[in-house]
Write a protein that holds these residues in place. Structure first.
Motif, PDB file in Angstrom:
ATOM      1  N   ILE A 178      -2.296  -7.695  -6.415  1.00 35.97           N
ATOM      2  CA  ILE A 178      -1.331  -6.799  -6.650  1.00 35.97           C
ATOM      3  C   ILE A 178       0.019  -7.576  -6.975  1.00 35.97           C
ATOM      4  N   GLU A 179       0.782  -6.929  -7.710  1.00 39.22           N
ATOM      5  CA  GLU A 179       2.092  -7.256  -8.034  1.00 39.22           C
ATOM      6  C   GLU A 179       3.162  -6.401  -7.594  1.00 39.22           C
ATOM      7  N   PHE A 180       4.400  -6.597  -6.788  1.00 36.23           N
ATOM      8  CA  PHE A 180       5.159  -5.533  -6.489  1.00 36.23           C
ATOM      9  C   PHE A 180       6.567  -6.017  -6.332  1.00 36.23           C
ATOM     10  N   PRO A 181       7.793  -5.299  -6.650  1.00 34.07           N
ATOM     11  CA  PRO A 181       9.097  -5.649  -7.074  1.00 34.07           C
ATOM     12  C   PRO A 181       9.694  -6.378  -5.778  1.00 34.07           C
ATOM     13  N   THR A 182      10.217  -7.533  -5.988  1.00 31.69           N
ATOM     14  CA  THR A 182      11.096  -7.955  -5.043  1.00 31.69           C
ATOM     15  C   THR A 182      12.526  -8.516  -5.701  1.00 31.69           C
ATOM     16  N   SER A 183      13.489  -8.644  -4.803  1.00 33.96           N
ATOM     17  CA  SER A 183      14.869  -9.275  -5.333  1.00 33.96           C
ATOM     18  C   SER A 183      14.669 -10.656  -6.073  1.00 33.96           C
ATOM     19  N   HIS A 184      13.615 -11.278  -5.891  1.00 31.79           N
ATOM     20  CA  HIS A 184      13.395 -12.705  -6.770  1.00 31.79           C
ATOM     21  C   HIS A 184      12.573 -12.671  -7.811  1.00 31.79           C
ATOM     22  N   PRO A 222       8.563 -10.949  -9.351  1.00 33.67           N
ATOM     23  CA  PRO A 222       7.359 -10.315  -8.687  1.00 33.67           C
ATOM     24  C   PRO A 222       6.612 -11.047  -7.485  1.00 33.67           C
ATOM     25  N   GLY A 223       6.336 -10.043  -6.539  1.00 31.96           N
ATOM     26  CA  GLY A 223       5.780 -10.636  -5.332  1.00 31.96           C
ATOM     27  C   GLY A 223       4.092 -10.405  -5.452  1.00 31.96           C
ATOM     28  N   HIS A 224       3.597 -11.324  -4.678  1.00 36.25           N
ATOM     29  CA  HIS A 224       2.136 -11.415  -4.996  1.00 36.25           C
ATOM     30  C   HIS A 224       1.278 -11.193  -3.697  1.00 36.25           C
ATOM     31  N   ALA A 225       0.192 -10.507  -3.621  1.00 32.42           N
ATOM     32  CA  ALA A 225      -0.614 -10.220  -2.473  1.00 32.42           C
ATOM     33  C   ALA A 225      -1.973  -9.828  -2.882  1.00 32.42           C
ATOM     34  N   PHE A 226      -2.900  -9.686  -1.916  1.00 32.84           N
ATOM     35  CA  PHE A 226      -4.224  -9.093  -2.064  1.00 32.84           C
ATOM     36  C   PHE A 226      -4.309  -7.998  -1.310  1.00 32.84           C
ATOM     37  N   TRP A 227      -4.729  -6.837  -1.852  1.00 36.45           N
ATOM     38  CA  TRP A 227      -4.692  -5.653  -1.120  1.00 36.45           C
ATOM     39  C   TRP A 227      -6.410  -5.371  -0.824  1.00 36.45           C
ATOM     40  N   ASP A 261       9.028 -10.190   1.056  1.00 35.72           N
ATOM     41  CA  ASP A 261       7.972 -10.057   0.483  1.00 35.72           C
ATOM     42  C   ASP A 261       6.981  -8.998   1.146  1.00 35.72           C
ATOM     43  N   CYS A 262       6.671  -9.494   2.647  1.00 29.53           N
ATOM     44  CA  CYS A 262       5.929  -8.819   3.437  1.00 29.53           C
ATOM     45  C   CYS A 262       6.197  -7.334   3.561  1.00 29.53           C
ATOM     46  N   ARG A 263       7.534  -6.962   3.710  1.00 26.78           N
ATOM     47  CA  ARG A 263       7.866  -5.533   3.912  1.00 26.78           C
ATOM     48  C   ARG A 263       7.818  -4.850   2.563  1.00 26.78           C
ATOM     49  N   ALA A 264       7.814  -5.551   1.355  1.00 23.94           N
ATOM     50  CA  ALA A 264       7.822  -5.142  -0.051  1.00 23.94           C
ATOM     51  C   ALA A 264       6.431  -4.517  -0.320  1.00 23.94           C
ATOM     52  N   ALA A 314       4.030  -3.938   1.988  1.00 30.49           N
ATOM     53  CA  ALA A 314       3.636  -2.836   2.625  1.00 30.49           C
ATOM     54  C   ALA A 314       4.251  -1.583   2.111  1.00 30.49           C
ATOM     55  N   GLU A 315       5.344  -1.596   1.350  1.00 31.54           N
ATOM     56  CA  GLU A 315       6.141  -0.338   0.962  1.00 31.54           C
ATOM     57  C   GLU A 315       5.820   0.025  -0.609  1.00 31.54           C
ATOM     58  N   TYR A 316       5.083  -1.199  -0.974  1.00 29.49           N
ATOM     59  CA  TYR A 316       4.429  -0.670  -2.371  1.00 29.49           C
ATOM     60  C   TYR A 316       3.074  -0.088  -2.152  1.00 29.49           C
ATOM     61  N   LEU A 317       2.338  -0.183  -1.029  1.00 26.56           N
ATOM     62  CA  LEU A 317       1.300   0.517  -0.668  1.00 26.56           C
ATOM     63  C   LEU A 317       1.673   1.707  -0.084  1.00 26.56           C
ATOM     64  N   VAL A 318       2.450   1.930   0.560  1.00 29.11           N
ATOM     65  CA  VAL A 318       2.998   3.250   0.922  1.00 29.11           C
ATOM     66  C   VAL A 318       3.222   4.118  -0.100  1.00 29.11           C
ATOM     67  N   GLY A 319       4.005   3.606  -1.235  1.00 22.38           N
ATOM     68  CA  GLY A 319       4.168   4.082  -2.277  1.00 22.38           C
ATOM     69  C   GLY A 319       3.322   4.641  -3.125  1.00 22.38           C
ATOM     70  N   ARG A 320       2.196   4.073  -3.099  1.00 16.53           N
ATOM     71  CA  ARG A 320       0.709   4.297  -3.809  1.00 16.53           C
ATOM     72  C   ARG A 320       0.171   5.199  -3.012  1.00 16.53           C
ATOM     73  N   ASN A 321       0.560   5.902  -1.645  1.00 14.41           N
ATOM     74  CA  ASN A 321      -0.279   6.557  -1.078  1.00 14.41           C
ATOM     75  C   ASN A 321      -1.385   6.077  -0.527  1.00 14.41           C
ATOM     76  N   LEU A 322      -1.562   4.823  -0.306  1.00 20.75           N
ATOM     77  CA  LEU A 322      -2.525   4.053   0.255  1.00 20.75           C
ATOM     78  C   LEU A 322      -2.714   3.772   1.540  1.00 20.75           C
TER      79      LEU A 322
END
Length: 650
Positions: free
Chosen positions: A370-376, A378-383, A461-464, A466-474
């Motif tokens: 997954i990619e998610f927005p950050t201030s610097h 795209p952020g990167h993670a595996f969901w 990035d860790c907070r972002a 989490a918030e990305y997944l909350v925003g996707r209602n996951l």
């Protein structure tokens, strides 16, 4: 039909016995002729590491029976603890640093070395009956400042060591050319870490084996060089990140020839010795591993082109074996395993799996990039979504989330199958594994995002994520936890004290006080913070500002700490200072100290207890009861039923 059960309270086939008694780690894969060697880490044997061999007939044998524990503590993290050539094996015993040799038809015997020295990164000089090694000399020196040298150890008799190279703060990768005429090695100095700047040297050897004056091959300008290696034609190769990505170069007629420019990493950070990112095939082509978007795959390099191999994800570069390859496969859907392809186009043969494949496919959660927005950028993670063949959560509820912050921090995570992730997902808990800014695998500029900003970029990035997944209602935004070990433990604690977004946290041998870490850690990382935070004493105020221990007034959720009593990298005083401060403020806290454990847990009983205690901890905080646990967590200061504060030495 699936049974409905609360998220977090699902029965799971991922048991502690599966993860400790049945599972092993695999590493150090080495080929000698047609023979395959590797190391097995066995939690069921108190974390002992065993050297194994597969013969030409396919039979597997254990070469180092108990109580031998193969390992090195050079730089504390070790690596490069054995080497083999023409059937002769040299290895380091982790317990006391002694060096041993196993020759065909003979029992192991000890090579003469002085007390107080550690060795790693062995390189045979068979023609001269000696082995070269990186030596870390602790004799008469402060524990935090051993001397680094490259030495030659005689394989016979009591001849004293010959010191080849000394002077730099750190040395690695002594590599002898096939004709025995030249030696290459890597050096670096404080305050750089080996992923910031290193230098590659080469020197000729005289007829009697002495080293002539060295020549600086690369590193006059800042670049991180890893894995020097010689081709069969005595051409020196290496990987450098001078282009912004770790790519391969060959030293040809005094110039560095780029072999295959690519925006991917054919290399990585030097945390341990003898990491392998490429190898030479008999036909002159190169087989390599490369990382793109957080995933490591294998490829062939020839004529300036990279051609991916159809063998899936791998732990490191495959090694040539006859007309084929040997490699550690790390697929997303099965445990890691050693495999052989007898020929490049043939089907793979299984040699050894790290764990039995007992999970039904319907229970395995595969990491989704997954990619998610950050201030610097795209952020990167595996969901990893919760997944269980037999169970599902209530339709009107969402699962808790555990955010994983990897260690390092100059490291990376990938989405290969990991029982430590399936432990959570098969119980109804979502997991997001974050490659925060500063991680490797995304190029040098991304890796440098933590410069001066550790505790800021990683936390964001860790907070972002989490918030990305909350925003996707996951996931349930009211049940977010964060966990991490070592540097990831620092990110965890920094996140807990930076905002109230997370409702629970778990720190495994994590950092709470940056200034204390800078004054009380081992040599390899003693100046790491100069770049991540700033040099002392100039940046002393910044160290206090970033240290979680100084911001407990902003901590409003429970935390659990797990610590090894023998940890020399992040000593117990880090966790104990934090626990004492939380107790003084009546904040909910749990603490578990494990005797005989260092930086990273190895023993089956320790791993079993950490798994169960952390699961129960989240259950207590998030309101679910995990079934079939043999031990329940004790949390001090939790609500009206506060328990006694945890003892600091129990």
């Amino acid at each position: 039909m699936k049974t409905i059960a609360p998220f977090g309270a699902w029965d799971s086939p991922v048991t502690t016995d599966l993860m400790t008694a049945a599972a092993i780690s695999l590493g150090g894969l080495t080929v000698d002729g047609d023979i395959l060697y590797w190391l097995e880490g066995r939690p069921s044997e108190s974390g002992r590491t065993v050297l194994c061999r597969r013969g030409v007939n396919g039979a597997i044998e254990e070469l180092t029976p108990a109580p031998i524990n193969v390992g090195s503590r050079v730089h504390e993290y070790g690596g490069g603890a054995f080497a083999v050539e023409n059937g002769v094996i040299v290895y380091s015993e982790r317990k006391d640093g002694s060096i041993w040799i196993i020759e065909p038809g003979a029992p192991p015997r000890r090579i003469a070395t002085p007390e107080g020295c550690r060795y790693a990164d062995f390189e045979f000089d068979s023609a001269r009956r000696r082995v070269l090694a990186v030596r870390e000399d602790h004799r008469g020196r402060p524990p935090t400042n051993p001397e680094a040298t490259i030495v030659a150890l005689a394989l016979d008799g009591e001849a004293p060591e010959i010191v080849f190279v000394k002077g730099p703060d750190f040395l690695s990768s002594p590599r002898l050319s096939p004709d025995g005429r030249n030696l290459a090695w890597i050096a670096w100095d404080h305050p750089d870490m080996p992923w910031d700047r290193t230098r590659l040297y080469c020197a000729a050897l005289t007829a009697d084996g002495a080293l002539e004056a060295p020549e600086l091959i690369a590193g006059a300008e800042p670049e991180a060089i890893v894995q020097p290696a010689w081709s069969a034609q005595n051409i020196l190769h290496f990987s450098s990140d001078r282009s912004g990505w770790w790519n391969l170069y060959a030293r040809v007629r005094g110039a560095d020839l780029p072999l295959c420019p690519i925006e991917a990493e054919v290399g990585g950070p030097h945390w341990v010795f003898r990491q392998r990112y490429y190898a030479f095939l008999k036909d002159g082509r190169i087989v390599a591993s490369f990382v793109k978007d957080g995933v490591r795959r294998a490829a062939l390099i020839a004529d300036g082109r990279l051609r991916p191999l159809d063998i899936g994800q791998v732990a490191e570069s495959p090694q040539p074996l006859g007309d084929g390859l040997a490699y550690i496969a790390t697929p997303p859907t099965a445990p890691p395993s050693i495999q052989i392809k007898p020929a490049l186009g043939s089907e793979p043969l299984l040699v050894k799996a790290a764990a039995p494949s007992v999970l039904p496919p319907e229970t395995i959660s595969v990491g989704e990039p997954i990619e998610f927005p950050t201030s610097h950028g795209p952020g990167h993670a595996f969901w990893y979504a919760p997944k269980n063949r037999d169970l599902e959560g209530p339709a009107d509820a969402l699962p808790p989330l555990v955010v994983l912050s990897h260690g390092g921090p100059t490291s990376m995570t990938t989405n290969h199958f990991n029982l430590n992730v399936q432990w959570w997902t098969s119980r109804g808990i979502g997991v997001v594994d974050v490659n925060y800014g500063g991680s490797t695998g995304y190029g040098r500029p991304f890796r440098r995002l933590l410069d001066g900003r550790w505790g800021i970029v990683d936390v964001e990035d860790c907070r972002a994520a989490a918030e990305y997944l909350v925003g996707r209602n996951l996931v349930d935004g009211a049940r977010l936890a964060i966990r991490g070990g070592s540097a990831g433990g620092f990110t965890t604690l920094a996140a807990l004290t930076a905002s109230d977004r997370f409702k629970a946290g778990a720190s495994l041998y994590g950092v709470a006080d940056l200034k204390l870490l800078a004054s009380d850690t081992h040599k390899f990382e003693s100046r790491y913070l100069d770049r991540l935070i700033g040099p002392l004493p100039k940046a002393e105020a910044l160290y206090a500002e970033r240290s979680p221990i100084h911001h407990l007034d902003r901590l409003a959720c429970p935390a659990i700490f797990f610590q090894g009593e023998d940890d020399k990298t992040v000593p117990p005083n880090q966790a104990e200072t934090m626990v004492a401060a939380m107790n003084a403020r009546s904040l909910p806290v749990a603490y578990y100290l494990f005797a005989g454990e260092g930086h990273g847990f190895r023993k089956a009983e320790t791993l079993r207890r950490v798994l169960e205690l952390e699961l129960d901890f989240y259950g207590r905080v998030f309101g679910f009861t995990a079934p079939s646990l043999s031990e329940r967590v004790k949390i001090a200061n939790l609500g009206a039923a506060a328990e006694r504060p945890p003892k600091l030495n129990s």
